[in-house]
Design a protein around this motif. Structure first.
Motif, short mmCIF file in Angstrom:
data_model
loop_
_atom_site.label_atom_id
_atom_site.label_comp_id
_atom_site.label_asym_id
_atom_site.label_seq_id
_atom_site.Cartn_x
_atom_site.Cartn_y
_atom_site.Cartn_z
N GLU A 75 39.57 -7.68 -27.44
CA GLU A 75 40.63 -8.59 -27.03
C GLU A 75 40.98 -8.34 -25.55
O GLU A 75 41.15 -9.28 -24.78
CB GLU A 75 41.86 -8.37 -27.93
CG GLU A 75 42.94 -9.40 -27.81
CD GLU A 75 42.60 -10.72 -28.51
OE1 GLU A 75 41.62 -10.76 -29.29
OE2 GLU A 75 43.31 -11.69 -28.25
N MET A 94 51.44 -9.65 -27.28
CA MET A 94 51.69 -10.77 -28.18
C MET A 94 50.64 -10.81 -29.27
O MET A 94 50.95 -10.99 -30.44
CB MET A 94 51.67 -12.10 -27.41
CG MET A 94 52.79 -12.29 -26.44
SD MET A 94 54.42 -12.02 -27.13
CE MET A 94 54.68 -13.52 -28.04
N PRO A 150 49.43 -10.10 -16.49
CA PRO A 150 48.70 -11.14 -17.23
C PRO A 150 47.77 -10.58 -18.30
O PRO A 150 47.27 -11.33 -19.13
CB PRO A 150 47.87 -11.84 -16.15
CG PRO A 150 48.48 -11.47 -14.86
CD PRO A 150 49.15 -10.15 -15.05
N PHE A 183 50.79 -16.11 -20.48
CA PHE A 183 51.65 -14.93 -20.33
C PHE A 183 52.94 -15.18 -19.56
O PHE A 183 53.86 -14.40 -19.65
CB PHE A 183 50.88 -13.80 -19.65
CG PHE A 183 50.69 -14.02 -18.17
CD1 PHE A 183 49.73 -14.88 -17.71
CD2 PHE A 183 51.52 -13.38 -17.27
CE1 PHE A 183 49.57 -15.10 -16.36
CE2 PHE A 183 51.36 -13.59 -15.91
CZ PHE A 183 50.38 -14.45 -15.45
N ILE A 226 50.89 -8.62 -21.25
CA ILE A 226 51.76 -9.49 -22.06
C ILE A 226 50.97 -10.19 -23.18
O ILE A 226 51.35 -10.10 -24.34
CB ILE A 226 52.52 -10.49 -21.16
CG1 ILE A 226 53.48 -9.70 -20.27
CG2 ILE A 226 53.28 -11.51 -21.99
CD1 ILE A 226 54.18 -10.54 -19.23
N PRO A 227 49.83 -10.85 -22.84
CA PRO A 227 49.07 -11.46 -23.94
C PRO A 227 48.59 -10.44 -24.97
O PRO A 227 48.56 -10.72 -26.17
CB PRO A 227 47.87 -12.11 -23.24
CG PRO A 227 48.27 -12.26 -21.84
CD PRO A 227 49.21 -11.14 -21.53
N GLN A 243 41.58 -14.02 -17.43
CA GLN A 243 42.45 -14.00 -16.25
C GLN A 243 41.65 -13.85 -14.97
O GLN A 243 42.01 -14.41 -13.95
CB GLN A 243 43.51 -12.89 -16.36
CG GLN A 243 44.32 -12.89 -17.64
CD GLN A 243 45.19 -14.13 -17.84
OE1 GLN A 243 44.90 -15.20 -17.31
NE2 GLN A 243 46.25 -14.01 -18.62
N SER A 247 45.25 -17.38 -26.01
CA SER A 247 45.61 -15.97 -25.90
C SER A 247 45.71 -15.50 -24.46
O SER A 247 46.00 -14.34 -24.20
CB SER A 247 44.61 -15.10 -26.66
OG SER A 247 43.35 -15.20 -26.07
N ILE A 303 40.72 -11.13 -22.66
CA ILE A 303 41.86 -11.60 -21.85
C ILE A 303 41.63 -11.28 -20.38
O ILE A 303 41.88 -12.10 -19.50
CB ILE A 303 43.17 -10.98 -22.36
CG1 ILE A 303 43.45 -11.46 -23.78
CG2 ILE A 303 44.33 -11.38 -21.46
CD1 ILE A 303 44.60 -10.77 -24.45
#
Lengths: 289, 266
Positions: free
Chosen positions: B173, B209, B202, A99, B205-206, B181, A96, B177
């Motif tokens: 989430e 998705m 970064p 990107f 975008i995730p 990152q 996840s 993320i």
């Protein structure tokens, strides 16, 4: 790199009525180049513990010492950039975090962040991709077009490309098929040997613990309950049961064989050990028809 | 993100927690209307007392409240500042170019500050004492009359409850993320505006998705459990209107009338 936890505590949402304690007085040592497993029930503080290793979480009390870097409650975020490069953290379901437009760019992302030139970063990324078994034909694809297993590999390559000295794996094989799991775990063991990494693996797979770990930490309610070699940890099936932990599969088989009257002097953890104790006893059993 | 308490739920079992969510929604709207009816200090004092009494009845400490409002302070100061410096009036105390402080400006600024505070207090109290799902249920009930104009009440209510259900999930989430990152060297908190905006890619975008993934998985799961559309479904969570709710509603009615009368005579 040596890693030491000195009386580390961590409280989520400190100073609010919703405060919950994540870690409680944790004192631990992970030797340089060792393979460590952290086990324990869900919510026992395993993930909280590993996020201290690269300063994603700053302890609310105590000290975390990673190599030369000392992290105290007063440590500022800016001081941690270098530590983040040295400690590679593979999160649960790391796919996840992808990107970029292409697989190659995504893997090169971390080295670029840590000051490599684009050319160097690309070279390192290609190397890391080969390592996890992704061929050149996938390099220019969109990460989102890949299968779940391939995405996982790319994400892991993205962390390996940082060339960390400590590799932290938070359930890296969760949700993979058995073949994928086996390959992945072998890969980590191989990298650890070749690059002399300190590995810290959070897992529920006791077979992996037995096969790879030098030291096991059992966490319960934010506190390390027991630390020892896999043999010491798995020696007492009743203790494990009392703390809701599973035996590795050989251990489970031994328990059932014991019920059938087989005798074992020590608990065999691997298949060869099991066979060594089992074979002589089998010879004595008369064969029917 | 941790510091803002507006929109969060504070578990508890106080008098306010147990009130019907429909009542609390109506009272919140009523309160905002009352704030704008009030034009004089005695009325504000009365409304302020109502707020303090409500907070007291919710069993949440006032200090927790005040700390949670700190992030909103910038907004309040900004608005108050605008009022203060850009209101023209007859009694000008200070002037510099287009900026001026007048008596009218001072009074206006004070009114705005008090209005802001009271409204924020009340709406924070609503979300702190009402579970998100209760709010969604309450809204669905209150929107029912809109069916007459073909407004898809059930669908909107479903959308609301799903959205509310996924707020914590998406927050988790996001944190996850962000951490992943940061572990790869992204710095979210430093650098100029453009650098910071770039650092958000970064994360965004995730997140996009995974929201799309979650949505499509959830849709499949709902359809396979027999969901067709909002019409003709039964309801499991039932809101219960109790005598205390009637009493509070009546008391609010009295307060409204009282306030209007008060305003009339001032």
């Amino acid at each position: 790199m040596d890693i030491t936890f000195k009386q580390v505590s961590y409280t989520y949402q400190a100073n609010s009525p919703m405060a919950t304690q994540g870690l409680r007085d944790v004192t631990l040592h992970f030797a340089s180049g060792s393979y460590n497993a952290i086990i324990g029930q869900t919510g026992s503080g395993k993930s909280t513990l590993v996020q201290h290793l690269n300063g994603l979480l700053i302890p609310t009390a105590g000290q975390v010492i990673v190599g030369q870097q000392v992290i105290t409650p007063l440590t500022k975020n800016k001081a941690l950039h270098d530590l983040r490069r040295q400690v590679g953290l593979v999160f649960q379901f790391p796919e996840s975090q992808l990107f970029e437009e292409t697989v190659l760019k995504d893997v090169a992302f971390a080295p670029k962040n840590f000051g490599k030139t684009p050319a160097e970063a690309t070279a390192i990324a290609q190397q890391a991709l080969r390592l996890v078994g992704i061929g050149p034909e996938l390099e220019e694809k969109m990460p989102f077009d890949l299968s779940g297993g391939q995405m996982r590999r790319v994400a892991i390559a993205g962390v390996l490309a940082m060339e960390p000295e400590v590799l932290v794996l938070d359930e890296p094989t969760a949700g993979l098929d058995p073949v994928g799991r086996e390959e992945m775990m072998r890969l980590f063991a191989q990298i650890q040997r070749e690059r002399h990494l300190t590995v810290i693996l959070v897992t529920h797979q006791m077979d992996d613990v037995v096969r790879y770990a030098d030291q096991v930490v059992v966490m319960e309610q934010g506190h390390p309950l027991k630390v020892g070699s896999p043999r010491e940890i798995f020696a007492d099936p009743l203790w494990l049961q009392a703390h809701n932990l599973e035996l590795p599969s050989t251990g489970q088989l031994v328990a059932r064989l014991r019920q059938q009257g087989f005798k074992f002097t020590s608990l065999p953890l691997t298949v060869p050990e099991l066979l060594a104790q089992l074979t002589p006893q089998l010879r004595r059993v008369p064969v029917d028809g | 993100m941790d510091k803002l308490i507006l929109g969060r739920y504070y578990p508890g079992d106080s008098f306010v927690h147990r009130l019907d969510p429909r009542l609390k929604l109506i009272l919140n709207i009523l309160f905002i209307i009352l704030i704008f009816i009030a034009q004089h200090w005695p009325s504000y004092l009365l409304l302020g007392l109502v707020v303090i009494a409500s907070v007291w009845a919710s069993g949440i400490s006032l200090r927790f409240f005040l700390r949670g409002l700190r992030p909103m302070l910038v907004l309040i100061i900004f608005t108050v500042g605008l009022q203060l410096f850009f209101t023209s009036g007859q009694h000008v105390y200070w002037q510099w170019g287009i900026l001026s402080i007048s008596q009218e400006g001072l009074i206006n600024a004070a009114y705005i500050a008090v209005r802001f505070l009271l409204i924020i207090f009340m709406s924070t109290l609503l979300t702190l004492t009402t579970q998100p799902l209760e709010i969604a249920d309450g809204l669905e009930y209150l929107m029912k009359p809109l069916k007459v104009v073909k407004f898809p009440v059930n669908e909107v209510a479903l959308m609301l409850s799903i959205a509310l259900r996924f707020v914590p999930k998406l927050m988790d989430e996001t944190t996850k993320i962000m951490n992943a990152q940061r572990a790869r060297g992204v710095d979210f908190n430093n650098g100029g505006l453009i650098k910071r905006a770039k650092a958000l890619l970064p994360l965004l975008i995730p997140l996009m998705m995974s929201s799309i993934d979650i949505a499509s998985d959830l849709t499949t799961a709902m359809i396979s459990r027999g969901y067709r559309d909002g019409e003709g479904r039964s309801r499991y969570r039932i809101l219960k209107w109790r005598p205390t709710d009637t009493v509070i509603l009546a008391a609010s009615g009295v307060l409204t009338v009282g306030l209007i009368v008060l305003e009339h005579f001032l």
